[in-house]
Scaffold this motif. Sequence first.
Motif, PDB file in Angstrom:
ATOM      1  N   ALA A   1      22.680 -10.364 -21.262  1.00 58.61           N
ATOM      2  CA  ALA A   1      21.273 -10.062 -21.010  1.00 58.61           C
ATOM      3  C   ALA A   1      21.095  -9.374 -19.670  1.00 58.61           C
ATOM      4  CB  ALA A   1      20.453 -11.350 -21.068  1.00 58.61           C
TER       5      ALA A   1
ATOM      6  N   ARG B   1      12.112 -10.785 -22.216  1.00 56.35           N
ATOM      7  CA  ARG B   1      12.758 -11.465 -23.339  1.00 56.35           C
ATOM      8  C   ARG B   1      14.258 -11.610 -23.114  1.00 56.35           C
ATOM      9  NH1 ARG B   1      10.215  -9.240 -28.957  1.00 56.35           N
ATOM     10  NH2 ARG B   1      11.702 -10.789 -29.753  1.00 56.35           N
ATOM     11  N   ALA B   2      14.883 -10.595 -22.520  1.00 52.61           N
ATOM     12  CA  ALA B   2      16.314 -10.689 -22.231  1.00 52.61           C
ATOM     13  C   ALA B   2      16.579 -11.756 -21.180  1.00 52.61           C
ATOM     14  CB  ALA B   2      16.843  -9.333 -21.771  1.00 52.61           C
ATOM     15  N   ARG B   3      15.761 -11.786 -20.138  1.00 50.77           N
ATOM     16  CA  ARG B   3      15.952 -12.794 -19.089  1.00 50.77           C
ATOM     17  C   ARG B   3      15.728 -14.202 -19.621  1.00 50.77           C
ATOM     18  NH1 ARG B   3      13.100  -9.818 -13.843  1.00 50.77           N
ATOM     19  NH2 ARG B   3      14.964  -8.639 -13.192  1.00 50.77           N
ATOM     20  N   LYS B   4      14.799 -14.340 -20.513  1.00 51.94           N
ATOM     21  CA  LYS B   4      14.557 -15.656 -21.109  1.00 51.94           C
ATOM     22  C   LYS B   4      15.785 -16.113 -21.891  1.00 51.94           C
ATOM     23  CE  LYS B   4      11.316 -18.198 -24.060  1.00 51.94           C
ATOM     24  NZ  LYS B   4      10.064 -18.101 -24.878  1.00 51.94           N
ATOM     25  N   ARG B   5      16.458 -15.165 -22.542  1.00 50.49           N
ATOM     26  CA  ARG B   5      17.672 -15.512 -23.283  1.00 50.49           C
ATOM     27  C   ARG B   5      18.797 -15.872 -22.323  1.00 50.49           C
ATOM     28  NH1 ARG B   5      19.315 -15.010 -28.440  1.00 50.49           N
ATOM     29  NH2 ARG B   5      21.566 -14.931 -28.806  1.00 50.49           N
TER      30      ARG B   5
ATOM     31  N   GLY C   1      23.175  -9.366 -28.107  1.00 52.59           N
ATOM     32  CA  GLY C   1      22.781  -9.486 -26.707  1.00 52.59           C
ATOM     33  C   GLY C   1      23.798 -10.205 -25.845  1.00 52.59           C
ATOM     34  N   ASP C   2      24.376 -11.282 -26.342  1.00 56.12           N
ATOM     35  CA  ASP C   2      25.317 -12.074 -25.547  1.00 56.12           C
ATOM     36  C   ASP C   2      26.588 -11.306 -25.228  1.00 56.12           C
ATOM     37  OD1 ASP C   2      23.498 -14.129 -25.633  1.00 56.12           O
ATOM     38  OD2 ASP C   2      24.530 -15.236 -27.226  1.00 56.12           O
TER      39      ASP C   2
ATOM     40  N   LEU D   1      18.951  -8.672 -29.778  1.00 59.02           N
ATOM     41  CA  LEU D   1      19.150  -9.758 -28.826  1.00 59.02           C
ATOM     42  C   LEU D   1      19.876 -10.931 -29.480  1.00 59.02           C
ATOM     43  CD1 LEU D   1      15.768  -9.824 -26.851  1.00 59.02           C
ATOM     44  CD2 LEU D   1      18.032  -9.337 -25.909  1.00 59.02           C
ATOM     45  N   THR D   2      19.532 -11.212 -30.727  1.00 62.81           N
ATOM     46  CA  THR D   2      20.169 -12.319 -31.437  1.00 62.81           C
ATOM     47  C   THR D   2      21.614 -12.007 -31.810  1.00 62.81           C
ATOM     48  OG1 THR D   2      18.040 -13.034 -32.347  1.00 62.81           O
ATOM     49  CG2 THR D   2      20.025 -13.780 -33.479  1.00 62.81           C
TER      50      THR D   2
ATOM     51  N   ALA E   1      14.349  -7.800 -31.336  1.00 64.36           N
ATOM     52  CA  ALA E   1      14.615  -9.199 -31.665  1.00 64.36           C
ATOM     53  C   ALA E   1      15.970  -9.357 -32.343  1.00 64.36           C
ATOM     54  CB  ALA E   1      13.499  -9.737 -32.564  1.00 64.36           C
TER      55      ALA E   1
END
Length: 457
Positions: free
Chosen positions: A259, A250-254, A215-216, A211-212, A208
């Motif tokens: 991602a 979760r990565a695809r959702k972001r 991730g970008d 990703l925050t 978590a």
Amino acid sequence: MTVAVVLYTSDLRVHDHPPLRAALDGAQEVVPLFVRDPAVDRAGFAAPNRLAFLADCLADLDRALKERGGRLVVRNGDTTAEVRAVVRRTGAGEVHLAGGVTAFARAREEHLREVLEGDGCRLHVHDGVVDVVPPGDVTPQGSDHFAVFTPYHRRWAGEPLRTPLAAPRAVRVPTDVRSDRLPGRSGIADVSPGLAVGGEREGRRRLAAWLTAHGDAYEQRHDDLAGDATSRLSPYLHFGAVSALEAVQRARKRGGAGAEAFVRQLCWRDFHRQVLAARPGAARADYRPRHDRWRRGPEAEADLAAWREGRTGYPVVDAAMRQLAHEGWMHNRGRLLTASFLAKTLYVDWREGARHFLDLLVDGDVANNQLNWQWVAGTGRTAGPNRVLNPVLQGRRYDPDGAYVRRWVLELAGLSGPAVHEPWRLTGPERAAYDYPDPLVELSEGLARFRRGRETA
């Protein structure tokens, strides 16, 4: 009451766990069981860093089960014998297990099935617990596996994925099932001092947070040695403390390029697993033999020892090897360049390097480790078998200011900027001030030696 057994192996979590959910759906009581089998040690899978991380994972799994009214049952001994003893003690009608891809895992499954069926107990092997897309689910026409990544990724990316399973609210465990003591870190010798903390709770926190925070930017920064912007999730994926499928979802959702680049790395993991599932011999033998005349003898042994110790004279190689020794983990770019240096610049058999990595890596996974080594050595599924990574150019590109080198090669901490990648260019008293070895071999000489060895093989 009806009872089922969940045999944990490399899937040490309660979130998104199909075997646990299936057992709970089909029985009133469940025995979550982990067997510490000496055969794992004999097969070479046990190493201090992985044993310490495993202890963390088991303790955290036990905590999560206790929060739900259950507990983890730990046994020491032969896996089949211990599972059979629990089945007979509880009258369990089913055993649930996550599918594996190594020859060791496959043999364990077959032996369990044969013994349990003789006792009237059914073994359920669940695919898609450790993988995102299970081996064999996508195959090319006329073959049992993909040998090239790009077409595999194309098919893999289009596969429909199941929805990750929530952790169960309650787990009821029979009270009369004996458990041995949980292993702990304290009694394990030779653990890397910077080894990360294991367990599902820590793995989910890291996923978590990463990703925050990163991730970008992953697509742009995943090769940045000093920036350390990779997810560092590989140990948690190796032990199944984090679900690879849930990480993908979760990565695809972001969303975004970062991602997708992260998801691509998880596809590589599945790719290697489907290769090993189809060709188990690739754990030891060349997938695509080049008939190399690997260097052997005292000089090669001395070079191998210097590589292991991080004393090759090439700072970025030595920095990565020292990170491995300290953390039991190495940046992915470091893994590529250190492997290329050993197998091609020093022209030492890739199996020697793969063995050292498995001795230290907390994420030491047979499929990823062995097949990545072969990819770099040019004996695996690669379109560039003779490509050689230049450690000086790699250092300049992926550690341009030398911060990564100075972090790990303390002898060179006083050298500023990119000059740290070529300390041998210093002269006189300035060179003498740094207690750091000269290069083991000139890069041009190593390249010529590699080409001669492969051409005359």
